[in-house]
Each structure stands twice: as structure tokens, then as C-alpha cells.
Write a protein that holds these residues in place. Structure first.
Motif: not given
Length: 384
Positions: A1-20
Motif C-alpha cells: 500500500m502506498k505510504t501517505i504522509p502524516p496529516k493533521k486531522i480536525l474532527i468536529v462534533c456536537d456532543s462529547s458524551k458519545t465521542l469515544l
């Protein structure tokens, strides 16, 4: 599989209760070779905060209330998110649920983020056929989605079922020009939700849901009354929060439910596994879902299911001959729900058989590892 450079990922949600609970394994996978940032409403559970810190995730908090309609609150959310985007400069922008998708996708386009991957986990009752309430809210929601999701070369939209994608096409919110992907819900962690043989001597029906009308709370209550009158030994349990929501059940219905007859209301339960283990059949007569998490968790623990022949819900019932794991019923039909409940009262050995079939179906289609691999490919994120 082709190696993809490390990335900065921003996740946005509307509740922290079910995040994990819903995205934990995905976040872990993302963080292995990348840097994850999360923009979330205030984290009230220390266990969630501690786990994110252990993973090395960088958290930005806000005061968004995803269930309420507040122009001022939404503007504050938009401004805060814009500041975070400008600070982080993410390579991948991943918003999910309605407000983060609408506002976040617009901002991500404005800021020229190269990979924008909004995920619509479910369209909700606003998009259910026959819904005549809150017409202004429905119209505004459609317009905002159409404006936000306007076709863009950097945009990849994830849906949890084909019906939601088709619905937005029918409404001209999206078109064939869009890059659209379908994944099998949020998936279920089969190492966390493990098989437990159901008790068929004392048949117990369980529903896990927020107490809103579109989940079919009233239908469950009415069906329970029907079955209880014929089979007094049957038991009915309900797990879920009763909070402020535009579609919350009436106070009158809530009072009936909390009376203890015929339903035993357990309120909010942090870990549902023990309650599922002590149930026989899991029920969700919802009008529309993305893919219902409560059903996936129940299937993973070997429970027969009864749910509606509606968007998202029908994905969880295998109708292949010899592999059936439950029943589909019409929306808003407590009599049909009671009829399928009665089937299990009269054919108790099928509770076990259907439950095992459901576990096999979960392994084949809804394993969180399979779902997460699909998600990471769509986001063009490296994974092992």
C-alpha cells in the motif's frame, strides 16, 4: 500500500458524551501516524478527557448545544471554529452531525482545506416522509445543507445508508456530481460487545433510545401494553435520556413511562452491556436512522431485533433465508410491533437462533475495524 504522509486531522462534533463511544476506535487509528485535533462541546466526563490526553489528541472545547435552535449560540460556534481552523490548518476536516456538517463544511471550503469529509450519520425525522411539523425548521435545514454541500473538488460526503443519500438527491440538495460514499454506520466493537446467551425462560424486551417521538417511544409503550395484557410474565425495559429537544416526548407520556407499568424505565445507563445481557429481544421502532448504534451493539451480544422498515433501521436486519436475525415492521404501527413481540413469546427458541444470526451479520458487515478502514480510505489517511 502506498505510504501517505502524516496529516493533521480536525474532527468536529456536537456532543462529547458519545465521542469515544462512537468514534473512539477511529480516533485511535487516526492518531497512530497522524495528529488528531477535536473541536467539541465541553467535555464533562473526566474519563473521556483523560483518554484523549493519553492518546495525544489535542482538544478545543466550545459551548454548542446541538439539539437547540439558537442563532447566537450558532454564531459563537462558527466564530470559534473559524479560529481553530486558522490555527490548526488541518489537512483533513471531518465534521459529523448536522450543525458541524453545515457550518463546518462552509468554513472548510472558505479556508481552502484540501480534504473535506462531512459525515451525515442520519437525516432525522425532519426528512421523514409525512412529517408535517416544524416546517420552517425543515425548510431552513434543507437550504443550509444545499448551500453547505455545494459540489467542490475537495468535498467527499459520507452517509450511513443509501436512503439518506438518495433522499438528498431527490430534494436536489446533492447531485451525481458529488463524491458520495456509503459506510455501514459507526460499526460496532466486537471485542467490547461480546456474545451472551439470552434468557428465554423470562422474556424481556429492551429499547435503548433518547426519549424523542421519532424513535418510536409511544409505539413501544403501546405495544408493551398489548403484550402485557396477554402475557403478564413478559418484561419491558427502556434506557435513554429525557432531555430538551425539539422532538422530545410529551410530559404525559414520560409520566406514564416512569410509572413503571408496563415499562421499567432505567434512565441513563453509562454501560449498556449488562442490561443487554439481561434482555432477550431488543426493539427500536424508529422512523429514521443513520444506522442505529443500539441495534448493532445488541446484535454483537447475540440479541434478536425488531425494528422498522425505515431508512437506516432496515440495514440491520438480514432477510436472507436461513440467516434472519429479526423482523422489520411498518413505521408508527404498535400493533405490528406487538405481533412480532408475540412471535418471540410463542417461539422462545427462536430468540437464540435469531440472536446468533445477528452476531454473524454484525461480524460480516458492521465490525468497527472494517468500517474504520473504509473511512480512512475515504479520508486518504494512512493506516496499518
Amino acid at each position: 500500500m502506498k505510504t501517505i504522509p502524516p496529516k493533521k486531522i480536525l474532527i468536529v462534533c456536537d456532543s462529547s458524551k458519545t465521542l469515544l463511544e462512537f468514534r473512539g476506535r477511529l480516533i485511535e487509528k487516526m492518531q497512530e501516524d497522524n495528529q488528531v485535533f477535536i473541536f467539541t462541546p465541553e467535555i464533562t466526563q473526566e474519563s473521556v478527557r483523560n483518554r484523549l490526553q493519553q492518546l495525544g489528541v489535542i482538544v478545543h472545547e466550545n459551548k454548542l448545544n446541538g439539539s437547540n435552535v439558537s442563532i447566537l449560540s450558532d454564531f459563537k460556534f462558527i466564530f470559534s471554529l473559524y479560529q481553530v481552523i486558522k490555527s490548526v490548518k488541518p489537512d483533513v476536516f471531518f465534521p459529523y452531525t448536522l450543525k458541524p456538517v453545515v457550518y463546518g463544511t462552509l468554513l472548510a471550503k472558505f479556508c481552502k482545506i484540501k480534504r473535506i469529509v462531512p459525515m451525515l450519520t442520519g437525516l432525522g425525522y425532519n426528512f421523514t416522509d409525512g412529517n408535517r411539523s416544524n416546517k420552517i425548521v425543515v425548510s431552513i435545514t434543507k437550504l443550509l445543507l444545499k448551500f453547505s454541500l455545494r459540489s467542490n473538488p475537495n468535498l467527499n460526503i459520507i452517509f450511513h445508508n443509501k436512503d439518506d443519500a438518495q433522499k438528498l438527491m431527490d430534494l436536489n440538495v446533492i447531485s451525481l456530481k458529488h463524491k458520495i460514499h456509503i459506510v455501514n454506520g459507526s460499526g460496532v466493537d466486537l471485542s467490547h460487545y461480546t456474545y451472551a446467551k439470552p434468557d428465554i425462560n423470562k422474556v424481556t424486551f429492551l429499547m435503548i433510545s433518547r426519549l424523542i417521538n421519532a424513535k418510536g417511544i409511544n409505539e413501544y409503550f403501546e405495544a408493551a401494553r398489548i403484550i402485557k395484557s396477554k402475557y403478564p410474565q413478559a418484561e419491558f425495559k427502556l434506557i435513554g435520556d429525557y432531555d430538551k429537544n425539539i422532538d422530545s416526548i410529551s410530559k404525559e407520556l414520560f409520566q406514564k413511562i416512569t410509572s413503571g407499568k408496563p415499562i421499567q424505565y432505567l434512565g441513563h445507563v453509562v454501560d449498556v452491556r449488562s442490561v443487554i445481557a439481561n434482555s432477550s429481544v431488543v426493539v427500536l421502532p424508529s422512523y429514521r436512522e443513520g444506522v442505529p448504534r443500539s441495534i448493532l451493539e445488541s446484535m454483537a451480544m447475540g440479541r434478536a431485533v425488531i425494528t422498522c422498515d425505515s431508512a437506516g433501521c432496515k440495514e440491520t436486519v438480514n432477510q436472507e433465508s436461513g440467516k434472519e436475525n429479526g423482523f422489520l415492521i411498518p413505521v408508527k404501527d404498535p400493533s405490528a410491533l406487538a405481533s412480532k413481540m408475540e412471535y418471540f413469546m410463542l417461539n422462545k427458541e427462536e430468540i437464540v437462533n435469531y440472536g446468533i444470526a445477528g452476531l454473524n451479520f454484525a461480524k460480516e458487515k458492521f465490525d468497527v475495524n472494517l468500517v474504520n478502514n473504509d473511512m480512512l480510505k475515504i479520508m486518504n489517511i494512512n493506516f496499518s
